[in-house]
Write a protein that holds these residues in place. Structure first.
Motif, PDB file in Angstrom:
ATOM      1  N   ASN A 306       0.763  -1.279   0.193  1.00 35.98           N
ATOM      2  CA  ASN A 306       0.071   0.039  -0.011  1.00 35.98           C
ATOM      3  C   ASN A 306       0.798   1.111   0.194  1.00 35.98           C
ATOM      4  OD1 ASN A 306      -2.270  -1.331   0.065  1.00 35.98           O
ATOM      5  ND2 ASN A 306      -2.132  -1.772   2.392  1.00 35.98           N
ATOM      6  N   MET A 307       1.932   1.344  -0.564  1.00 37.11           N
ATOM      7  CA  MET A 307       2.964   2.595  -0.964  1.00 37.11           C
ATOM      8  C   MET A 307       1.852   3.448  -1.613  1.00 37.11           C
ATOM      9  SD  MET A 307       6.577   1.661  -1.333  1.00 37.11           S
ATOM     10  CE  MET A 307       7.189   3.260  -1.292  1.00 37.11           C
ATOM     11  N   ASN A 308       0.920   3.030  -2.358  1.00 35.30           N
ATOM     12  CA  ASN A 308      -0.284   3.932  -3.166  1.00 35.30           C
ATOM     13  C   ASN A 308      -1.544   3.077  -2.730  1.00 35.30           C
ATOM     14  OD1 ASN A 308      -1.864   4.942  -4.805  1.00 35.30           O
ATOM     15  ND2 ASN A 308      -0.870   4.578  -6.793  1.00 35.30           N
ATOM     16  N   PRO A 309      -2.111   3.710  -1.698  1.00 33.52           N
ATOM     17  CA  PRO A 309      -3.384   3.093  -1.112  1.00 33.52           C
ATOM     18  C   PRO A 309      -4.628   3.005  -2.147  1.00 33.52           C
ATOM     19  CG  PRO A 309      -2.434   4.754   0.362  1.00 33.52           C
ATOM     20  CD  PRO A 309      -1.713   5.005  -0.903  1.00 33.52           C
ATOM     21  N   ALA A 310      -4.602   3.791  -3.018  1.00 32.09           N
ATOM     22  CA  ALA A 310      -5.613   3.914  -4.118  1.00 32.09           C
ATOM     23  C   ALA A 310      -5.647   2.463  -4.935  1.00 32.09           C
ATOM     24  CB  ALA A 310      -5.452   5.172  -4.891  1.00 32.09           C
ATOM     25  N   HIS A 311      -4.386   2.075  -5.058  1.00 35.04           N
ATOM     26  CA  HIS A 311      -4.262   0.861  -5.839  1.00 35.04           C
ATOM     27  C   HIS A 311      -3.924  -0.644  -5.107  1.00 35.04           C
ATOM     28  CE1 HIS A 311      -3.544   4.202  -8.897  1.00 35.04           C
ATOM     29  NE2 HIS A 311      -4.402   3.524  -9.719  1.00 35.04           N
ATOM     30  N   ARG A 312      -3.805  -0.454  -3.716  1.00 42.98           N
ATOM     31  CA  ARG A 312      -3.583  -1.615  -3.090  1.00 42.98           C
ATOM     32  C   ARG A 312      -2.374  -2.570  -3.497  1.00 42.98           C
ATOM     33  NH1 ARG A 312      -5.551   0.642   0.581  1.00 42.98           N
ATOM     34  NH2 ARG A 312      -7.534   0.409   1.301  1.00 42.98           N
ATOM     35  N   ASP A 313      -1.313  -1.683  -3.970  1.00 43.37           N
ATOM     36  CA  ASP A 313      -0.348  -2.347  -4.726  1.00 43.37           C
ATOM     37  C   ASP A 313       0.753  -2.962  -3.249  1.00 43.37           C
ATOM     38  OD1 ASP A 313       0.626  -0.029  -3.550  1.00 43.37           O
ATOM     39  OD2 ASP A 313       1.963   0.436  -5.502  1.00 43.37           O
ATOM     40  N   ARG A 314       1.799  -3.712  -3.917  1.00 41.41           N
ATOM     41  CA  ARG A 314       2.755  -3.976  -3.154  1.00 41.41           C
ATOM     42  C   ARG A 314       4.006  -4.176  -3.839  1.00 41.41           C
ATOM     43  NH1 ARG A 314       2.809  -9.895  -0.059  1.00 41.41           N
ATOM     44  NH2 ARG A 314       3.332 -10.485  -2.172  1.00 41.41           N
ATOM     45  N   ILE A 315       5.135  -3.617  -3.164  1.00 40.40           N
ATOM     46  CA  ILE A 315       6.374  -3.368  -4.057  1.00 40.40           C
ATOM     47  C   ILE A 315       7.316  -4.219  -3.133  1.00 40.40           C
ATOM     48  CG2 ILE A 315       8.213  -1.802  -4.458  1.00 40.40           C
ATOM     49  CD1 ILE A 315       5.588  -1.232  -6.192  1.00 40.40           C
ATOM     50  N   ALA A 316       8.248  -5.094  -4.064  1.00 39.03           N
ATOM     51  CA  ALA A 316       9.341  -5.589  -3.573  1.00 39.03           C
ATOM     52  C   ALA A 316      10.488  -4.918  -3.996  1.00 39.03           C
ATOM     53  CB  ALA A 316       9.339  -7.291  -4.242  1.00 39.03           C
TER      54      ALA A 316
END
Length: 525
Positions: A306-316
Motif C-alpha cells: 500500500n505505498m499507493n493506497p488507491a491501488h492496494r499495490d505491493r512493492i518488492a
C-alpha cells in the motif's frame, strides 16, 4: 579502457542512515535531497501540538506523519554531482530494528547520526554492531550543533570507547548553540563560517592552519580555542587512512546541524568522495559476484504494501548486485526455479515513483508484486543458479491474539493480515487446534502500527488481546506430539505451517527440555 558497465557502477553510492530516535536522521536525509536538487524545500517532521502540513519527504506513511517518527525504511534515489546516490532512511525506533537490519544488508556504507547533546545511545550502538559485522564504511555526523551540547572531544572519545572504532574528525566545531561561529575544516583546509539565514562562507587556511587575511571573526576567542583544539587533536589523534575507512575500521567524523543545513553539504561532498562504489557480494556457496559482471543478479530485502493506497499495490525492493537491469528482462526466482518477466518496475523518491528503464549494481528498484516474492529471495539471469545468503529474521518477543470486530468484514481482515505480515515486521501464527490468529513482534509499537494500518488501509477494525511476553521456539514436525502442549507452552503454527511452541517463560522452556531431552528447539536469530 573502462567499459560502460564499469563507468555506471563506479557512479553508484548506496548507503543507509542509522541513528537513535530523534537524533535527526530524517532531517539530514531532507537536506541531502535538498542539495541534490531533488526537492526545493526540506520538509519538517510534524511536531506534537504544532499545526503544519510539511512532513519529511522520506516519512510517506500516514501514521509516520501523525506520530513524527519513521516506522519503515524509505528509499530515495537522486543524482548528485554526476553520481547516482541511493539513500535508505531507516526507522530509528528499536521496535522496528528488524526492518533496519535487513536494509543494512542492501547498502555499501552507513551514515551514523549522533545527537551531540546525548552522545552514543542504545539503539545507535545496536545498529553500529550490525554495520560493523559487515565491515562496510561508517561515516559519523554529530548533529544538532545549533544547540548547546556536550564537548566535542568527549563525543569523539565516547565514540571510540563505546563503539570500539577509531575516529578521525574531518572538521571541528567553533562554538555551539548560540555561540556557534562555524567549522574548522581539517580535511578541506578551510573554515566554514555560519551566516544567519544565508549560505555559509568559506575561507582557506594558510600553512600554519590560520585563515588567510584579516577577518573580524579571527579576533574571537571561540575561533582561537577551536583552532588550538583541532590542531592538537590532529597531531595526537588517528591518521587519516582511506583504506581503514573503506574497511570500516576508521570513521570520519563530521559536525553540523541538520535542522539548519549547516555543514551538511560539506559532509555530503566528502562522503561521495570517500565512500566506495558497489563491491563483490558472496553467494551462499562462497562465490563472489562482481558488480560489473554482465549477468543480472539481485536480492529482495524488503516488501511494502500500500505505498499507493488507491491501488492496494505491493512493492518488492530489490538491491541489484550485478549486471544491468533493463525493462522487460526475464529472470529466475531462485527459491522456486520459476522464470519471471520484470516488466513493471519502479524507482523511488519515498512514496513518489517513476518507471525504471535501466539500472545497475548498487541501485534499488521496486517490483510490483502479486504474491510471488518473499524477503530474501534471489533473482538472476543465465543458467547458473545463484543464491545470496538468507537475511536476518528475528524471533518475536511479545504476542497478541487478533480477531475482526465485524465478522462481515472477514475478507478485508484476512487480506490485510496476509499482506502486512509479508512485509516481515510482524509475524503471524495460528493456534494448533483452534486456528485462532496470533501476532508476534519485537516491540509493542509494531502492534499499534499494524492495527492502524489494518483500519486505514483495509477498513478492517480488529480486537487485540495481549498475551504478554513469550519465548518462541520451533520444533521439527517429525518430533512433534500435540500432547506436549500445556498451559505453559502453547502450541501454534507459523504462516508456513511449521509447528512452534510459545513458552510462558524461561522456566517453562527449561522444564520442557528436561521432560523431552531428545526434542530440538530452534529460534530464528
Amino acid at each position: 579502457m573502462v567499459s560502460e558497465m564499469e563507468k555506471e557502477v563506479n557512479k553508484r553510492r548506496t548507503f543507509a542512515i542509522i541513528s537513535h530516535p530523534d537524533a535527526g536522521k530524517t532531517t539530514i536525509t531532507e537536506h541531502l535531497l535538498l542539495y541534490s536538487g531533488a526537492i526545493r524545500e526540506a520538509g519538517t517532521v510534524k511536531a506534537k501540538g504544532k499545526k503544519s502540513n510539511k512532513f519529511a519527504k522520506s516519512d510517506w506513511m500516514e501514521i509516520e506523519k501523525q506520530r513524527g517518527i519513521s516506522v519503515t525504511s524509505s528509499v530515495m534515489q537522486v543524482d548528485y554531482d554526476g553520481y547516482q546516490v541511493n539513500i535508505l532512511d531507516t526507522p530509528g525506533h528499536e521496535d522496528f530494528s528488524e526492518d533496519t537490519y535487513r536494509t543494512l544488508m542492501a547498502v555499501d556504507a552507513a551514515v551514523m547520526v549522533v545527537d551531540s547533546g546525548k552522545g552514543i545511545e542504545a539503539q545507535t550502538k545496536k545498529l553500529f554492531e550490525v554495520v560493523s559485522q559487515r565491515g562496510i564504511p561508517i561515516f559519523t555526523f554529530m548533529n544538532k550543533l545549533d544547540r548547546d551540547g556536550r564537548e566535542p572531544l568527549d563525543l569523539v572519545t565516547e565514540l571510540e570507547e563505546v563503539l570500539g572504532i577509531d575516529a578521525y574528525p574531518m572538521n571541528w566545531p567553533m562554538g555551539m548553540g548560540k555561540t556557534l561561529l562555524g567549522l574548522y575544516d581539517l580535511y578541506n583546509q578551510r573554515v566554514e563560517i555560519r551566516q544567519e539565514g544565508e549560505e555559509a562562507s568559506f575561507y582557506d587556511l594558510d600553512e600554519e592552519g590560520q585563515v588567510k587575511g584579516d577577518l573580524p571573526f579571527k579576533a574571537s576567542s571561540i575561533y582561537s580555542q577551536a583552532i588550538e583544539d583541532a590542531l592538537l587533536l590532529h597531531e595526537a589523534g588517528n591518521d587519516f587512512d582511506r583504506q581503514a575507512i573503506a574497511e570500516g575500521k576508521l570513521t570520519p567524523v563530521f559536525f553540523g546541524s541538520a535542522l539548519t543545513g549547516f555543514g551538511v553539504q560539506t559532509f555530503l561532498d566528502a562522503f561521495i568522495e570517500l565512500a566506495h562504489a558497489p563491491s563483490p557480494t558472496l553467494t551462499k556457496d562462497g562465490q563472489a559476484i562482481n558488480p560489473t559482471d554482465d549477468r543480472f543478479t539481485g536480492f529482495i530485502f524488503k516488501i511494502q504494501a500500500n505505498m499507493n493506497p488507491a491501488h492496494r499495490d505491493r512493492i518488492a525492493f530489490v538491491r541489484i548486485v550485478s549486471g544491468r537491469f533493463e525493462k522487460g528482462i526475464n529472470v529466475t526466482l531462485a527459491r522456486t526455479g520459476k522464470g519471471i518477466r520484470m516488466a513493471h518496475t519502479t524507482q523511488f523518491m519515498a512514496d513518489a515513483r517513476e518507471e525504471v528503464q535501466d539500472a545497475y549494481a548498487g541501485d534499488i528498484i521496486g517490483l510490483y508484486d502479486t504474491g510471488n516474492f518473499q524477503i530474501g529471495d534471489t533473482l538472476y539471469t543465465g543458467n547458473q543458479v545463484v543464491e545470496f545468503p538468507d537475511l536476518p529474521l528475528f524471533t518475536p518477543e511479545v504476542f497478541m491474539k487478533v480477531a475482526p470486530k465485524n465478522v462481515l468484514k472477514q475478507k478485508s481482515f484476512h487480506k490485510g493480515i496476509e499482506q502486512l505480515v509479508q512485509e516481515g515486521a510482524i509475524q503471524l501464527y495460528r493456534t494448533y487446534h483452534t486456528e485462532e490468529y496470533i501476532l508476534g513482534a519485537v516491540g509493542q509499537l509494531q502492534f499499534e502500527v499494524f492495527q492502524y494500518r489494518l483500519l486505514h488501509e483495509y477498513n478492517a477494525e480488529v480486537e487485540m488481546t495481549p498475551m504478554g511476553s513469550k519465548i518462541a521456539r520451533w520444533i521439527d514436525p517429525d518430533q512433534l506430539d500435540p500432547k506436549m502442549s500445556s498451559s505453559r507452552n502453547l502450541l501454534a503454527k507459523d504462516r508456513f505451517g511449521q509447528p512452534v511452541f510459545l513458552f510462558e517463560n524461561q522456566f517453562a522452556e527449561n522444564w520442557f527440555k528436561d521432560k523431552h531431552p531428545d526434542v530440538v528447539l530452534k529460534q530464528l536469530m
